[in-house]
Design a protein around this motif. Structure first.
Motif, PDB file in Angstrom:
ATOM      1  N   THR A  47     -48.710   2.893  30.653  1.00 42.28           N
ATOM      2  CA  THR A  47     -49.021   1.749  29.788  1.00 42.28           C
ATOM      3  C   THR A  47     -50.335   2.035  29.078  1.00 42.28           C
ATOM      4  N   HIS A  56     -35.057 -13.352  45.741  1.00 45.20           N
ATOM      5  CA  HIS A  56     -36.260 -14.041  46.190  1.00 45.20           C
ATOM      6  C   HIS A  56     -35.913 -14.970  47.341  1.00 45.20           C
ATOM      7  N   SER A  82     -42.413 -11.489  43.163  1.00 45.70           N
ATOM      8  CA  SER A  82     -42.275 -10.925  41.837  1.00 45.70           C
ATOM      9  C   SER A  82     -43.239  -9.750  41.654  1.00 45.70           C
TER      10      SER A  82
HETATM   11  N1  LIG Z   1     -40.709  -1.058  31.509  1.00 38.50           N
HETATM   12  C1  LIG Z   1     -41.839  -1.263  32.193  1.00 38.50           C
HETATM   13  N2  LIG Z   1     -43.036  -0.935  31.674  1.00 38.50           N
HETATM   14  C2  LIG Z   1     -44.180  -1.144  32.376  1.00 38.50           C
HETATM   15  N3  LIG Z   1     -44.215  -1.658  33.615  1.00 38.50           N
HETATM   16  C3  LIG Z   1     -43.066  -2.004  34.173  1.00 38.50           C
HETATM   17  C4  LIG Z   1     -41.802  -1.830  33.519  1.00 38.50           C
HETATM   18  N4  LIG Z   1     -40.822  -2.270  34.332  1.00 38.50           N
HETATM   19  C5  LIG Z   1     -41.441  -2.689  35.446  1.00 38.50           C
HETATM   20  N5  LIG Z   1     -42.767  -2.524  35.372  1.00 38.50           N
HETATM   21  C6  LIG Z   1     -43.760  -2.877  36.396  1.00 38.50           C
HETATM   22  O1  LIG Z   1     -43.332  -2.453  37.651  1.00 38.50           O
HETATM   23  C7  LIG Z   1     -43.722  -3.374  38.659  1.00 38.50           C
HETATM   24  C8  LIG Z   1     -42.547  -3.742  39.516  1.00 38.50           C
HETATM   25  O2  LIG Z   1     -41.605  -4.425  38.718  1.00 38.50           O
HETATM   26  P1  LIG Z   1     -40.174  -4.866  39.241  1.00 38.50           P
HETATM   27  O3  LIG Z   1     -39.422  -5.300  38.028  1.00 38.50           O
HETATM   28  O4  LIG Z   1     -39.573  -3.827  40.079  1.00 38.50           O
HETATM   29  O5  LIG Z   1     -40.534  -6.128  40.144  1.00 38.50           O
HETATM   30  P2  LIG Z   1     -39.531  -7.039  40.975  1.00 38.50           P
HETATM   31  O6  LIG Z   1     -39.882  -6.877  42.413  1.00 38.50           O
HETATM   32  O7  LIG Z   1     -38.133  -6.747  40.574  1.00 38.50           O
HETATM   33  O8  LIG Z   1     -39.991  -8.497  40.501  1.00 38.50           O
HETATM   34  P3  LIG Z   1     -39.094  -9.777  40.115  1.00 38.50           P
HETATM   35  O9  LIG Z   1     -38.864 -10.459  41.423  1.00 38.50           O
HETATM   36  O10 LIG Z   1     -39.989 -10.549  39.214  1.00 38.50           O
HETATM   37  O11 LIG Z   1     -37.855  -9.327  39.466  1.00 38.50           O
HETATM   38  C9  LIG Z   1     -44.365  -4.542  37.941  1.00 38.50           C
HETATM   39  O12 LIG Z   1     -45.770  -4.383  38.017  1.00 38.50           O
HETATM   40  C10 LIG Z   1     -43.918  -4.385  36.512  1.00 38.50           C
HETATM   41  O13 LIG Z   1     -44.868  -4.863  35.620  1.00 38.50           O
END
Ligand SMILES: Nc1ncnc2c1ncn2[C@@H]1O[C@H](COP(=O)(O)OP(=O)(O)OP(=O)(O)O)[C@@H](O)[C@H]1O
Ligand SMILES: [Mg+2]
Length: 338
Positions: A17, A214, A44
């Motif tokens: 990023t 969740h 999340s």
């Molecule tokens: N395309 C992307 N670009 C930058 N960062 C990303 C991208 N996709 C995910 N992340 C980052 O990776 C991390 C984990 O994200 P992830 O989507 O796996 O979370 P999650 O556990 O599925 O959460 P949620 O319960 O909200 O779906 C977060 O910090 C998110 O910002």
């Protein structure tokens, strides 16, 4: 004998990023056996979806897998060509995405999209594929499926589109179904219907399910095993009984205190976990839960070891390591002061 379907070893995924590397998944190891239903839970941003996408080889730039190995039925998935992936993805491994709106083609009728998948994977003729598509829609709780198959995605509600995606994922009778928050957008009745469908799959087929959610209530209803993620790591892993009755990690204990108990009554006080998850651009070197943990002590600033409490029940915590050492010392007749 169990059949190891998927094994993930030391998976690390990061996203480039503007502000630096977002280390979304920081060394995750787990497995899923044939026929199992494994819940993947965590707040999340804990890395649940990124882990699932990595398994499906769907991490695209600016994201990349920086380390780890993923095996399916013993064969490595890392390094497969896109062509090889096409015969696996949506066939032997299927995924229902968290955001279903983007996964259907808006200009093709639902029936066409569903029958295409069925015909491609199962080699059925048009009529048989249409009948199978109608059967699948009925299974996911869509009434008058024959009429519905002739409609376009915009004629379906969000919840119905999600159910179509589940039907599509199931149409190829995958060995592993990864369902990312499949019921979050659905109302309670439909959610119950989908959960029944998952339970039925668990009982009547060899399809293994990784259920990302969740909702710990959902996990308690349908899963046999649970993986608890936080800050891009697995904090605890065990059977549903281990996690609900014998949680070892303070994070798991916090999660359990923060969910409403079914039939608990409105006077039941829920205790949210204070604080916010760690910044994954600059994650703490030690336990990611340290800042929010009521039991944190000096050692937590180093990465905790993974401690096995019972067969298959593990947690990543210095407290657990302490308990284990004490237990070992006790068993050996030593005392803690020696
Ligand atoms: N395309 C992307 N670009 C930058 N960062 C990303 C991208 N996709 C995910 N992340 C980052 O990776 C991390 C984990 O994200 P992830 O989507 O796996 O979370 P999650 O556990 O599925 O959460 P949620 O319960 O909200 O779906 C977060 O910090 C998110 O910002
Ligand atoms: Mg997610």
């Amino acid at each position: 004998m169990t059949k190891r379907l998927l094994s993930v070893e030391n998976l690390q995924v990061s996203f480039a990023t503007r502000d630096g590397e977002n280390q979304a998944v920081r060394g995750v190891s787990f497995h899923i056996d044939a026929g199992e239903t494994v819940g993947i839970v965590g707040e999340s941003g804990s890395g649940k979806s990124v882990t699932a996408k990595a398994v499906m080889s769907l991490i695209t730039p600016p994201g990349r897998i920086t380390a780890g190995n993923i095996r399916f039925r013993g064969g490595s998935l890392t390094g497969l060509s896109e062509k090889e992936w096409r015969s696996l993805r949506g066939n032997r491994i299927a995924m229902v995405f968290q955001d279903p709106m983007t996964s259907l083609n808006p200009v093709k009728k639902i029936g066409q999209q569903l029958t295409e998948v069925i015909r491609r994977h199962r080699g059925l003729n048009k009529e048989a594929a249409f009948a199978e598509a109608a059967k699948l829609l009925r299974q996911v709780g869509i009434q008058q499926p024959e009429q519905r198959l002739k409609q376009y995605p915009h004629e379906f509600s969000g919840g119905m589109r999600q159910r179509v995606m589940i039907a599509m994922a199931l149409s190829c009778q995958p060995e592993l179904l990864i369902a990312d928050e499949p019921t979050t957008a659905l109302d309670a009745t439909i959610q119950a219907q989908i959960l029944d469908l998952f339970k039925e799959l668990k009982e009547n087929s060899e399809t293994a399910i990784a259920l990302i959610t969740h909702d710990l209530g959902v996990v308690a209803q349908v899963c046999t095993r649970v993986i608890v993620m936080y800050g891009g790591l697995i904090m605890e892993e065990g059977t549903v009984e281990d996690i609900f009755y014998r949680p070892q990690h303070p994070y798991t204990q916090g999660l359990l205190r923060s969910i409403p108990k079914r039939g608990g009554g409105s006077r039941e006080r829920l205790i949210p976990i204070e604080g916010t998850p760690p910044d994954l651009l600059d994650p703490p070197p030690g336990c990611p839960f340290m800042e929010r943990c009521p039991h944190a002590f000096g050692r937590c600033s180093e990465r905790p070891p993974v401690v096995e409490h019972a067969a298959g029940h593990r947690s990543m915590c210095w407290l657990a390591e302490g308990t284990q050492n004490q237990a070992a010392a006790y068993a050996e007749g030593r005392t803690s002061g020696e």
